[in-house]
Each structure stands twice: as C-alpha cells, then as structure tokens.
Design a protein around this motif. Structure first.
Motif, PDB file in Angstrom:
ATOM      1  N   VAL A  11       0.843  -1.194   0.000  1.00 39.15           N
ATOM      2  CA  VAL A  11       0.000   0.000   0.000  1.00 39.15           C
ATOM      3  C   VAL A  11       0.877   1.242   0.000  1.00 39.15           C
ATOM      4  O   VAL A  11       2.051   1.180   0.343  1.00 39.15           O
ATOM      5  CB  VAL A  11      -0.961   0.036   1.215  1.00 39.15           C
ATOM      6  CG1 VAL A  11      -1.961  -1.108   1.157  1.00 39.15           C
ATOM      7  CG2 VAL A  11      -0.197   0.025   2.519  1.00 39.15           C
ATOM      8  N   GLN A  12       0.264   2.364  -0.372  1.00 40.70           N
ATOM      9  CA  GLN A  12       0.928   3.665  -0.345  1.00 40.70           C
ATOM     10  C   GLN A  12      -0.036   4.692   0.206  1.00 40.70           C
ATOM     11  O   GLN A  12      -1.206   4.720  -0.203  1.00 40.70           O
ATOM     12  CB  GLN A  12       1.285   4.114  -1.763  1.00 40.70           C
ATOM     13  CG  GLN A  12       2.600   3.675  -2.291  1.00 40.70           C
ATOM     14  CD  GLN A  12       2.837   4.283  -3.652  1.00 40.70           C
ATOM     15  OE1 GLN A  12       2.115   3.994  -4.588  1.00 40.70           O
ATOM     16  NE2 GLN A  12       3.856   5.102  -3.753  1.00 40.70           N
ATOM     17  N   PRO A  13       0.420   5.561   1.093  1.00 38.97           N
ATOM     18  CA  PRO A  13      -0.434   6.665   1.539  1.00 38.97           C
ATOM     19  C   PRO A  13      -0.714   7.618   0.374  1.00 38.97           C
ATOM     20  O   PRO A  13       0.148   7.837  -0.476  1.00 38.97           O
ATOM     21  CB  PRO A  13       0.398   7.356   2.617  1.00 38.97           C
ATOM     22  CG  PRO A  13       1.386   6.333   3.045  1.00 38.97           C
ATOM     23  CD  PRO A  13       1.658   5.484   1.844  1.00 38.97           C
ATOM     24  N   LEU A  57      -4.228   1.149  -2.703  1.00 36.67           N
ATOM     25  CA  LEU A  57      -4.101  -0.295  -2.532  1.00 36.67           C
ATOM     26  C   LEU A  57      -3.539  -0.905  -3.809  1.00 36.67           C
ATOM     27  O   LEU A  57      -4.147  -0.802  -4.860  1.00 36.67           O
ATOM     28  CB  LEU A  57      -5.456  -0.921  -2.219  1.00 36.67           C
ATOM     29  CG  LEU A  57      -6.224  -0.309  -1.049  1.00 36.67           C
ATOM     30  CD1 LEU A  57      -7.566  -0.993  -0.895  1.00 36.67           C
ATOM     31  CD2 LEU A  57      -5.422  -0.374   0.220  1.00 36.67           C
ATOM     32  N   HIS A  58      -2.380  -1.525  -3.713  1.00 38.61           N
ATOM     33  CA  HIS A  58      -1.791  -2.227  -4.847  1.00 38.61           C
ATOM     34  C   HIS A  58      -2.230  -3.683  -4.782  1.00 38.61           C
ATOM     35  O   HIS A  58      -2.508  -4.215  -3.715  1.00 38.61           O
ATOM     36  CB  HIS A  58      -0.266  -2.131  -4.810  1.00 38.61           C
ATOM     37  CG  HIS A  58       0.216  -0.722  -4.989  1.00 38.61           C
ATOM     38  ND1 HIS A  58       0.413  -0.166  -6.213  1.00 38.61           N
ATOM     39  CD2 HIS A  58       0.520   0.239  -4.078  1.00 38.61           C
ATOM     40  CE1 HIS A  58       0.819   1.085  -6.071  1.00 38.61           C
ATOM     41  NE2 HIS A  58       0.898   1.354  -4.784  1.00 38.61           N
ATOM     42  N   SER A  59      -2.248  -4.335  -5.918  1.00 32.52           N
ATOM     43  CA  SER A  59      -2.702  -5.727  -5.962  1.00 32.52           C
ATOM     44  C   SER A  59      -1.612  -6.711  -5.537  1.00 32.52           C
ATOM     45  O   SER A  59      -1.898  -7.886  -5.340  1.00 32.52           O
ATOM     46  CB  SER A  59      -3.203  -6.070  -7.361  1.00 32.52           C
ATOM     47  OG  SER A  59      -2.164  -5.915  -8.287  1.00 32.52           O
ATOM     48  N   GLU A  85      10.946  -4.044  -1.498  1.00 30.43           N
ATOM     49  CA  GLU A  85      11.840  -3.817  -2.635  1.00 30.43           C
ATOM     50  C   GLU A  85      11.499  -4.740  -3.797  1.00 30.43           C
ATOM     51  O   GLU A  85      11.440  -4.305  -4.940  1.00 30.43           O
ATOM     52  CB  GLU A  85      13.290  -4.059  -2.221  1.00 30.43           C
ATOM     53  CG  GLU A  85      13.893  -2.972  -1.372  1.00 30.43           C
ATOM     54  CD  GLU A  85      15.309  -3.308  -0.916  1.00 30.43           C
ATOM     55  OE1 GLU A  85      15.759  -2.652   0.020  1.00 30.43           O
ATOM     56  OE2 GLU A  85      15.921  -4.234  -1.479  1.00 30.43           O
ATOM     57  N   ARG A  86      11.276  -6.001  -3.475  1.00 27.46           N
ATOM     58  CA  ARG A  86      10.967  -6.978  -4.533  1.00 27.46           C
ATOM     59  C   ARG A  86       9.646  -6.631  -5.225  1.00 27.46           C
ATOM     60  O   ARG A  86       9.545  -6.662  -6.443  1.00 27.46           O
ATOM     61  CB  ARG A  86      10.905  -8.384  -3.942  1.00 27.46           C
ATOM     62  CG  ARG A  86      10.782  -9.478  -4.981  1.00 27.46           C
ATOM     63  CD  ARG A  86      10.809 -10.875  -4.364  1.00 27.46           C
ATOM     64  NE  ARG A  86      10.109 -10.999  -3.094  1.00 27.46           N
ATOM     65  CZ  ARG A  86       8.797 -11.057  -2.961  1.00 27.46           C
ATOM     66  NH1 ARG A  86       8.044 -11.016  -4.024  1.00 27.46           N
ATOM     67  NH2 ARG A  86       8.238 -11.168  -1.779  1.00 27.46           N
ATOM     68  N   LEU A  87       8.627  -6.272  -4.438  1.00 26.09           N
ATOM     69  CA  LEU A  87       7.322  -5.952  -5.022  1.00 26.09           C
ATOM     70  C   LEU A  87       7.382  -4.673  -5.849  1.00 26.09           C
ATOM     71  O   LEU A  87       6.767  -4.588  -6.906  1.00 26.09           O
ATOM     72  CB  LEU A  87       6.271  -5.811  -3.917  1.00 26.09           C
ATOM     73  CG  LEU A  87       5.921  -7.089  -3.165  1.00 26.09           C
ATOM     74  CD1 LEU A  87       4.967  -6.774  -2.018  1.00 26.09           C
ATOM     75  CD2 LEU A  87       5.312  -8.130  -4.090  1.00 26.09           C
ATOM     76  N   PRO A  95      -2.702   0.259  -9.407  1.00 22.69           N
ATOM     77  CA  PRO A  95      -3.364   0.147  -8.116  1.00 22.69           C
ATOM     78  C   PRO A  95      -4.847  -0.124  -8.303  1.00 22.69           C
ATOM     79  O   PRO A  95      -5.404   0.175  -9.353  1.00 22.69           O
ATOM     80  CB  PRO A  95      -3.131   1.498  -7.454  1.00 22.69           C
ATOM     81  CG  PRO A  95      -2.475   2.358  -8.445  1.00 22.69           C
ATOM     82  CD  PRO A  95      -2.150   1.560  -9.653  1.00 22.69           C
ATOM     83  N   PHE A  96      -5.465  -0.660  -7.264  1.00 21.86           N
ATOM     84  CA  PHE A  96      -6.924  -0.905  -7.315  1.00 21.86           C
ATOM     85  C   PHE A  96      -7.666   0.381  -7.524  1.00 21.86           C
ATOM     86  O   PHE A  96      -7.354   1.399  -7.097  1.00 21.86           O
ATOM     87  CB  PHE A  96      -7.424  -1.551  -6.022  1.00 21.86           C
ATOM     88  CG  PHE A  96      -7.022  -2.979  -5.874  1.00 21.86           C
ATOM     89  CD1 PHE A  96      -7.037  -3.830  -6.945  1.00 21.86           C
ATOM     90  CD2 PHE A  96      -6.636  -3.474  -4.657  1.00 21.86           C
ATOM     91  CE1 PHE A  96      -6.674  -5.156  -6.782  1.00 21.86           C
ATOM     92  CE2 PHE A  96      -6.286  -4.792  -4.479  1.00 21.86           C
ATOM     93  CZ  PHE A  96      -6.304  -5.633  -5.551  1.00 21.86           C
TER      94      PHE A  96
END
Length: 96
Positions: A11-13, A57-59, A85-87, A95-96
């Motif tokens: 996720v990201q703010p 929200l990222h999948s 880092e990997r994701l 993102p959703f």
C-alpha cells in the motif's frame, strides 16, 4: 479480513509526509483501519495505524510475509524491507 485489503498487501499513503512511500499491511484491524510497516521508519515494533480510505491499494501481496504471519513465524524488519523492494521492483501493475 476485508475484501480488497489483506495482510502482506503493498500500500501507499495518498497524502501527507508519508506520500510516495511503500508499506506492507501487517494486520487488518477493522473495516476502516490497518496496521502497516515499512521496516525502516515504521518498524514491526511500532507499526502505523492507517485509515484505509487514505491508502492506495496495490494488488501485489508479499507471499512469504503472509505465510509467516499465518504460521506464527517471526518476521523481521529486513524481511519487510526486502519484500517491499521486490514488489516495487517488479511493478507492472495498476493500483486498485
């Protein structure tokens, strides 16, 4: 567990001083809030309580973190940093 957001999810703010940083969801508290950590500033010992409305929200989900959370294995801050880092490096998704 809420549909659309799960433990281990990237996720990201959307705004604020954390904008642009990546976090992993550690725990879904209720329909509105989650605990999230990045392994550096927001560590496992002190995860940030985040309102879901304020997150992108990222999948992508860190499978190894989910497995450890489910089995009760210990997770370290380095595990979270490496998973993020990997994701992020494998980012070819919207993102959703």
């Amino acid at each position: 567990m809420q549909m659309g957001i799960n433990p281990g999810q990237l996720v990201q703010p959307k705004a604020g001083r954390d904008c642009g940083k990546y976090y992993l969801v550690l725990k879904v508290i209720d329909d509105n809030y989650v605990f999230a950590a990045d392994g550096t500033v927001r560590r496992l010992e002190n995860p940030k309580k985040k309102n879901i409305k304020h997150l992108i929200l990222h999948s992508k989900i860190a499978g190894e973190i989910v497995d450890k959370l489910r089995s009760g294995e210990r997770i370290s801050n380095i595990d979270i940093r490496r998973a993020i880092e990997r994701l992020v490096d494998n980012a070819e998704e919207l993102p959703f």
